[in-house]
Structure formats: structure tokens, C-alpha cells
Design a protein around this motif. Sequence first.
Motif, PDB file in Angstrom:
ATOM      1  N   GLY A 294      22.442 -32.770   3.560  1.00 57.73           N
ATOM      2  CA  GLY A 294      21.409 -33.316   2.681  1.00 57.73           C
ATOM      3  C   GLY A 294      21.889 -34.580   2.012  1.00 57.73           C
ATOM      4  N   ASP A 295      21.313 -34.885   0.842  1.00 58.90           N
ATOM      5  CA  ASP A 295      21.642 -36.135   0.163  1.00 58.90           C
ATOM      6  C   ASP A 295      21.762 -35.919  -1.339  1.00 58.90           C
ATOM      7  OD1 ASP A 295      19.036 -35.885  -0.768  1.00 58.90           O
ATOM      8  OD2 ASP A 295      18.216 -37.394   0.590  1.00 58.90           O
ATOM      9  N   ASP A 296      21.698 -37.010  -2.107  1.00 59.83           N
ATOM     10  CA  ASP A 296      21.923 -36.908  -3.551  1.00 59.83           C
ATOM     11  C   ASP A 296      20.831 -36.143  -4.289  1.00 59.83           C
ATOM     12  OD1 ASP A 296      24.380 -38.188  -3.758  1.00 59.83           O
ATOM     13  OD2 ASP A 296      23.477 -40.179  -3.831  1.00 59.83           O
ATOM     14  N   LEU A 297      19.641 -36.008  -3.686  1.00 60.69           N
ATOM     15  CA  LEU A 297      18.555 -35.302  -4.373  1.00 60.69           C
ATOM     16  C   LEU A 297      18.543 -33.821  -4.002  1.00 60.69           C
ATOM     17  CD1 LEU A 297      16.229 -35.554  -6.347  1.00 60.69           C
ATOM     18  CD2 LEU A 297      14.717 -36.129  -4.425  1.00 60.69           C
ATOM     19  N   PHE A 298      18.591 -33.522  -2.712  1.00 58.82           N
ATOM     20  CA  PHE A 298      18.564 -32.119  -2.285  1.00 58.82           C
ATOM     21  C   PHE A 298      19.539 -31.909  -1.145  1.00 58.82           C
ATOM     22  CE2 PHE A 298      17.126 -28.700   0.497  1.00 58.82           C
ATOM     23  CZ  PHE A 298      17.103 -27.657  -0.403  1.00 58.82           C
ATOM     24  N   ARG A 299      20.361 -30.882  -1.275  1.00 65.24           N
ATOM     25  CA  ARG A 299      21.290 -30.580  -0.191  1.00 65.24           C
ATOM     26  C   ARG A 299      21.545 -29.083  -0.113  1.00 65.24           C
ATOM     27  NH1 ARG A 299      27.026 -33.132  -1.902  1.00 65.24           N
ATOM     28  NH2 ARG A 299      25.739 -34.986  -2.005  1.00 65.24           N
ATOM     29  N   VAL A 300      21.920 -28.624   1.078  1.00 62.87           N
ATOM     30  CA  VAL A 300      22.428 -27.265   1.264  1.00 62.87           C
ATOM     31  C   VAL A 300      23.937 -27.360   1.170  1.00 62.87           C
ATOM     32  CG1 VAL A 300      22.637 -25.317   2.844  1.00 62.87           C
ATOM     33  CG2 VAL A 300      20.477 -26.595   2.717  1.00 62.87           C
ATOM     34  N   GLN A 301      24.520 -26.664   0.190  1.00 61.66           N
ATOM     35  CA  GLN A 301      25.939 -26.833  -0.093  1.00 61.66           C
ATOM     36  C   GLN A 301      26.801 -25.707   0.462  1.00 61.66           C
ATOM     37  OE1 GLN A 301      27.590 -29.522  -1.342  1.00 61.66           O
ATOM     38  NE2 GLN A 301      29.317 -28.285  -0.639  1.00 61.66           N
ATOM     39  N   GLY A 302      26.263 -24.490   0.533  1.00 62.15           N
ATOM     40  CA  GLY A 302      27.099 -23.374   0.952  1.00 62.15           C
ATOM     41  C   GLY A 302      26.287 -22.107   1.090  1.00 62.15           C
ATOM     42  N   VAL A 303      26.986 -20.972   1.001  1.00 62.88           N
ATOM     43  CA  VAL A 303      26.363 -19.666   1.191  1.00 62.88           C
ATOM     44  C   VAL A 303      26.709 -18.762   0.011  1.00 62.88           C
ATOM     45  CG1 VAL A 303      26.213 -17.622   2.673  1.00 62.88           C
ATOM     46  CG2 VAL A 303      26.466 -19.878   3.703  1.00 62.88           C
ATOM     47  N   LYS A 304      25.713 -18.007  -0.448  1.00 61.14           N
ATOM     48  CA  LYS A 304      25.871 -17.082  -1.579  1.00 61.14           C
ATOM     49  C   LYS A 304      26.074 -15.660  -1.064  1.00 61.14           C
ATOM     50  CE  LYS A 304      25.290 -15.130  -5.705  1.00 61.14           C
ATOM     51  NZ  LYS A 304      24.030 -15.276  -6.420  1.00 61.14           N
ATOM     52  N   PHE A 305      27.138 -15.020  -1.518  1.00 66.55           N
ATOM     53  CA  PHE A 305      27.440 -13.634  -1.163  1.00 66.55           C
ATOM     54  C   PHE A 305      27.403 -12.764  -2.420  1.00 66.55           C
ATOM     55  CE2 PHE A 305      29.487 -16.312   1.939  1.00 66.55           C
ATOM     56  CZ  PHE A 305      29.376 -15.637   3.141  1.00 66.55           C
ATOM     57  N   TYR A 306      27.364 -11.467  -2.202  1.00 65.47           N
ATOM     58  CA  TYR A 306      27.502 -10.501  -3.300  1.00 65.47           C
ATOM     59  C   TYR A 306      28.623  -9.538  -2.962  1.00 65.47           C
ATOM     60  CZ  TYR A 306      23.121 -11.905  -5.506  1.00 65.47           C
ATOM     61  OH  TYR A 306      22.144 -12.623  -6.139  1.00 65.47           O
ATOM     62  N   ALA A 307      29.511  -9.318  -3.925  1.00 66.00           N
ATOM     63  CA  ALA A 307      30.520  -8.266  -3.775  1.00 66.00           C
ATOM     64  C   ALA A 307      30.005  -6.991  -4.446  1.00 66.00           C
ATOM     65  CB  ALA A 307      31.844  -8.702  -4.365  1.00 66.00           C
ATOM     66  N   ASP A 308      29.732  -7.078  -5.782  1.00 61.33           N
ATOM     67  CA  ASP A 308      29.206  -5.910  -6.485  1.00 61.33           C
ATOM     68  C   ASP A 308      27.917  -6.275  -7.198  1.00 61.33           C
ATOM     69  OD1 ASP A 308      30.241  -7.424  -8.588  1.00 61.33           O
ATOM     70  OD2 ASP A 308      31.248  -5.725  -9.570  1.00 61.33           O
ATOM     71  N   GLY A 309      27.452  -5.385  -8.082  1.00 62.77           N
ATOM     72  CA  GLY A 309      26.187  -5.597  -8.774  1.00 62.77           C
ATOM     73  C   GLY A 309      26.376  -6.218 -10.140  1.00 62.77           C
ATOM     74  N   THR A 310      25.527  -5.826 -11.072  1.00 63.60           N
ATOM     75  CA  THR A 310      25.450  -6.483 -12.373  1.00 63.60           C
ATOM     76  C   THR A 310      25.974  -5.585 -13.490  1.00 63.60           C
ATOM     77  OG1 THR A 310      23.874  -7.260 -14.039  1.00 63.60           O
ATOM     78  CG2 THR A 310      23.022  -5.748 -12.418  1.00 63.60           C
ATOM     79  N   LEU A 311      26.637  -6.179 -14.479  1.00 61.18           N
ATOM     80  CA  LEU A 311      27.077  -5.417 -15.644  1.00 61.18           C
ATOM     81  C   LEU A 311      25.889  -4.924 -16.452  1.00 61.18           C
ATOM     82  CD1 LEU A 311      30.108  -7.616 -16.752  1.00 61.18           C
ATOM     83  CD2 LEU A 311      30.222  -5.204 -16.091  1.00 61.18           C
ATOM     84  N   GLY A 312      24.847  -5.763 -16.579  1.00 62.70           N
ATOM     85  CA  GLY A 312      23.680  -5.388 -17.372  1.00 62.70           C
ATOM     86  C   GLY A 312      22.956  -4.172 -16.821  1.00 62.70           C
ATOM     87  N   GLY A 313      22.918  -4.051 -15.503  1.00 64.19           N
ATOM     88  CA  GLY A 313      22.228  -2.918 -14.881  1.00 64.19           C
ATOM     89  C   GLY A 313      23.162  -1.788 -14.487  1.00 64.19           C
ATOM     90  N   TRP A 314      24.447  -1.886 -14.901  1.00 64.47           N
ATOM     91  CA  TRP A 314      25.460  -0.889 -14.566  1.00 64.47           C
ATOM     92  C   TRP A 314      25.602  -0.727 -13.055  1.00 64.47           C
ATOM     93  CZ3 TRP A 314      26.140   3.928 -18.167  1.00 64.47           C
ATOM     94  CH2 TRP A 314      26.178   3.514 -19.495  1.00 64.47           C
ATOM     95  N   THR A 315      25.445  -1.826 -12.308  1.00 64.88           N
ATOM     96  CA  THR A 315      25.673  -1.750 -10.866  1.00 64.88           C
ATOM     97  C   THR A 315      26.936  -2.500 -10.450  1.00 64.88           C
ATOM     98  OG1 THR A 315      24.125  -3.591 -10.513  1.00 64.88           O
ATOM     99  CG2 THR A 315      23.258  -1.359 -10.267  1.00 64.88           C
ATOM    100  N   ALA A 316      27.628  -3.178 -11.400  1.00 64.76           N
ATOM    101  CA  ALA A 316      28.964  -3.712 -11.110  1.00 64.76           C
ATOM    102  C   ALA A 316      29.870  -2.533 -10.761  1.00 64.76           C
ATOM    103  CB  ALA A 316      29.503  -4.477 -12.313  1.00 64.76           C
TER     104      ALA A 316
END
Length: 553
Positions: A294-316
Motif C-alpha cells: 500500500g502507500d502512505d494513506l492505506f496499507r496492509v502491514q501484517g497479520v493479527k493473531f490471538y494467543a489467549d482471550g481477554t482479562l475483562g471477560g476472564w478468557t485470558a
Amino acid sequence: MHHAPAEPRTDRTLLVTGAAVAAAGTAVRAEAVAVRGDRIVHVGTTEDARAALGGRADETLELDGGLVHPGFVDAHCHPVMYGQALAWVDCRPERVPDIDTLVAVLSEAARALPAGVPVRGFGYEHRRLAERRHPTCHDLDRIATDREVYVMNASGHGGVVNTHTLHACGITAGTPDPEGGSIGRFESGEPDGQLWDAACDLLTGPAGVKIGNHGPNFHLSEPDDIMADHLLRAQETFLAAGVTTVGDAQASRREMETYLRSRESGALRMRVSAYLTSALLDVALDLGVVHGFGDDLFRVQGVKFYADGTLGGWTAYFPEGYAADCCHHGQLYHSAEEYAELVHRAHAAGLQTATHAQSPFAIGMVLDAIDKAQADVPRADMRHRIEHCGLPTDEQITRMAGLGVVPVMQPQHHLRTGDGTLTAIGDLGHRYNPAGPCLPAGVPVVFSSDAPVAPPAPLEAVSAAATRRTVLGTVLGDAPLRLPVSDGLHAHTAAAARALHRERSVGALAPGLLADFVILDADPLDADPSELASIGVRETWIGGSRAWAAPGR
């Protein structure tokens, strides 16, 4: 009010004077900024800045005090989801103290909607409801029995639906929990309306975005024009907070289509770096979408993964259980082996990874995977990220330094939910978001909002890291865990730009960088750290053009 910036003329010049200027690399304030086209050519005295423009400026911005500061960079947020949540019914604790009030505000919204249109709310926090529990499908049946009712938890990792929605989605006592997700159940085994993480795939409909065990699915689609409105609404809020560049920390087909249409129409004004959901890893590799496409306005930079869940929902994930419930462990989205293989494939292709990990176990899993990938396929300067990185040990922080791993934290989370975290995991919660120990260890800590989990408010985040005081007045941990204001500002500008591989274009005020800046009412370095959130944003400029100004200016 917003201003649609004109296409920058490559030779158009702008002189900014009349306010202190936060020049890169020093706490000493400059006097002026000189801009040609969309880039800065000089930061220094007014006389030198004018001279750098050949003695003539097409436009002069004469300010009356305040501070010219680099545009803030929000390296982890969900702008399309945030705009959608802003259009839903506000169910945050400040407005909804109990389940009866939740039912009342959603019922009021239902009466105003045409028949059959879903009723959706966002932001309830079950531990701050008077009943100290999640609503159930029966609670939401009081709102409507003939249409979908869905109220999303403040964590964004799931929420509750009414009985009509359970039936429409075919969810029964016999429906198994999907891998990486859970369906809440009454003691009888019947579903209670809660859908968490991968179970949210059930809500997106037959043609909707599905991401399986690759994370929570918040990708509910609406017609194109509505999605465009969501992004406009979110963008306005980011710009009003002085945010000029964002990292979208989970992009699916829904986000990509919305950004690309918005860009084509000229409506996209802030800069966006997108991290594709790891459910799309194969697609990204097949297309060769690597190395910042992409360019300076919009680009695809990488990939998002999940290891565990959230502390707020007690899913970490805590293998030894939660302090408040030793039988409750949270969850991992992937086995350690499966996760390591995914990271290895992304790393080997040259894709930056950004992994959600909260517990020490999950953070260790990420570091192990990155260590192995780097040993097998050495690559310089990958800057693999750990998103949230809520509870790293001192040893893990040292490992991050050695591996060049970047923690992307959200101090507004401990501000709002620090007390709930203490309840959930005990004294370990005092260590939540340990930004202070990162810098001495050589770890470039980054700040962000995770909007819609918290609103974009960079100065609130910097304040929260400097004081570590929660909304209920609890001070988390001791002084070494705090991060001084100057370092916090860096974490929300230059360090955040570097996490997005954008440090050569945004995040600081220096010659050669894009002219993205914000005009603040006061200098944060002169303010009481606990008062930073009260400093107002006057104007936000992107590429040398005014993108937003406070009403009346």
C-alpha cells in the motif's frame, strides 16, 4: 467540524508559528514549522523556517499559544467496529448501572426502530452491573421476541443475544462449543444467550465473515453506505482526539472493502495500517500481500493473531486458574504447536505479526514461537508485536528486548478495568500493563486505545500510564511500573509509528516527515500528569492540510 483536505500541491507552502513546537529528539521547544506540499522541510526558529520556504509562504497559520505536537499514532484499534459501536445503543457502565436499566435503554431504542431491524448495544461490563452478572437471553426477551437483540460486552470478545436470535442461529442445548469459543449455558444445559470469541461466527449469517478459532468475530456487516457512515463517524472521533494514523488490529473482508471504498470516494483522511485477521493468512500468502502493501494513506502491514482471550471477560489463559475461581482457566485460541506453525509461516514470508496475548503463559507462547521462527529463518527488523501484553514477567520483558519484540499496551484498560482485574487474578493484577520496566530493558513500549474498548484519547492513556490510578481511585503497583509523561508521549507517537513500520513518514516533527500534527491547548510536559486528559485539541492537520478543527475555531 471537519474539513475535507484538498489534494496537496507538491509546491504549496505553509508556515506554522505562534505556538511552541515539539521538535523531534528534544524537550526544548521550537518556534515554527515549515511545510512544502505534504512534508515538513524545517523545524526551528520562525526566521529560519521562513527562510527554508524561500522567504514566502502560500499560507501562514498564526497560532495564539498552545503546542504544535506530532499527530498521535494509535497503533491498535478497530475503527470500523468503533464506528459501528458508536451507532449502537450506549450500554457502558456510566449509563447502564444495572440490568433493568439495560433493558430500558434497549427497549427505548427498539421502539424507535422499524419492525424487524436488529436492536444492538455495546459496552456493558458485567462486573460493574449491580447484579454482578451477564444479562441472559431471558433478560433480553423483555426487549423483543420478534427480532435480534444483541448487546456486546465492553471487551468486544462477545456478548449476549435474546431467545429469538438463538433460534434464528440454530443454537440449542446440543450445539457444541466451537474451537476457540464458548456458548454460555444455564445449569439445565440450555443456552443462556452468551456467545464468546469464535462462537460469534454464528451471528454473521450464511454469507458473513467467518474467522473460526482465529479470534473474536465482531465483523457484522451492514449495507455499504451504512459501513461508510460508521467509518466516517469513527474517523471524526479519532481526528478530534488528535490521532492522525491508526493500526487496524483485525481486518477482514468487511474492513478492507470499507477502507478501499472510502479511499476511492476521498472520504478516508486518517492514515490506516491494516493487520489482516490470521484467518486470512493463506489468502495473504497466496496474493503475496507482504512487506507493507500500500502507500502512505492505506496499507496492509501484517497479520493479527490471538494467543489467549481477554482479562475483562476472564478468557485470558491461566493454567493454574483465576484467583477468584480456581476452576476457571480462560482459553487459548490455538495449541502452542499450531500457533507456532502459523507464526513461522507468516515470519518466513516476511509478514509482521501482531499477537493478542494477556497472561504470562500466553506471552511466553508468543515469545517461544517468534524465537523459533527467527532461529529457523533469520530476518532483520521484523518488529513482531504483542498486543495488550498485559502481564509479562520481568524475564519475558528481557526476552522481548533480545528478540526485538514490540509490546503494544493500552493504559486506558487498567484505568477502567484495573479493579476488576485485581478481583479476577489477585495481586498479579497490580502489575497490569507494566510500561515502566520496558524502557530500561530496551523494549520500545507502544500505546494505543483498542477503540471501541476505550475511546481514542491519547492524553488520557499517557496520564493513566504515568499515575496508574483506576477510575475507582486504586493505584496499581509501585512507582517503577509507571511511565513518565515524556516517555508516554513518545509511546503514542514515534514508538507507535515504528511499530507500524512508518517511522520514516509519521510520528515526529522533523524535516522529511509528513506534516501530520495536532495543536494542543497546553504543553503536556508542563501539566500535572493526572490532569493531562483535560488538555484540549484545537486542530488536527494531515499532510499539511487541516483535517479537523474544534467547533467555533
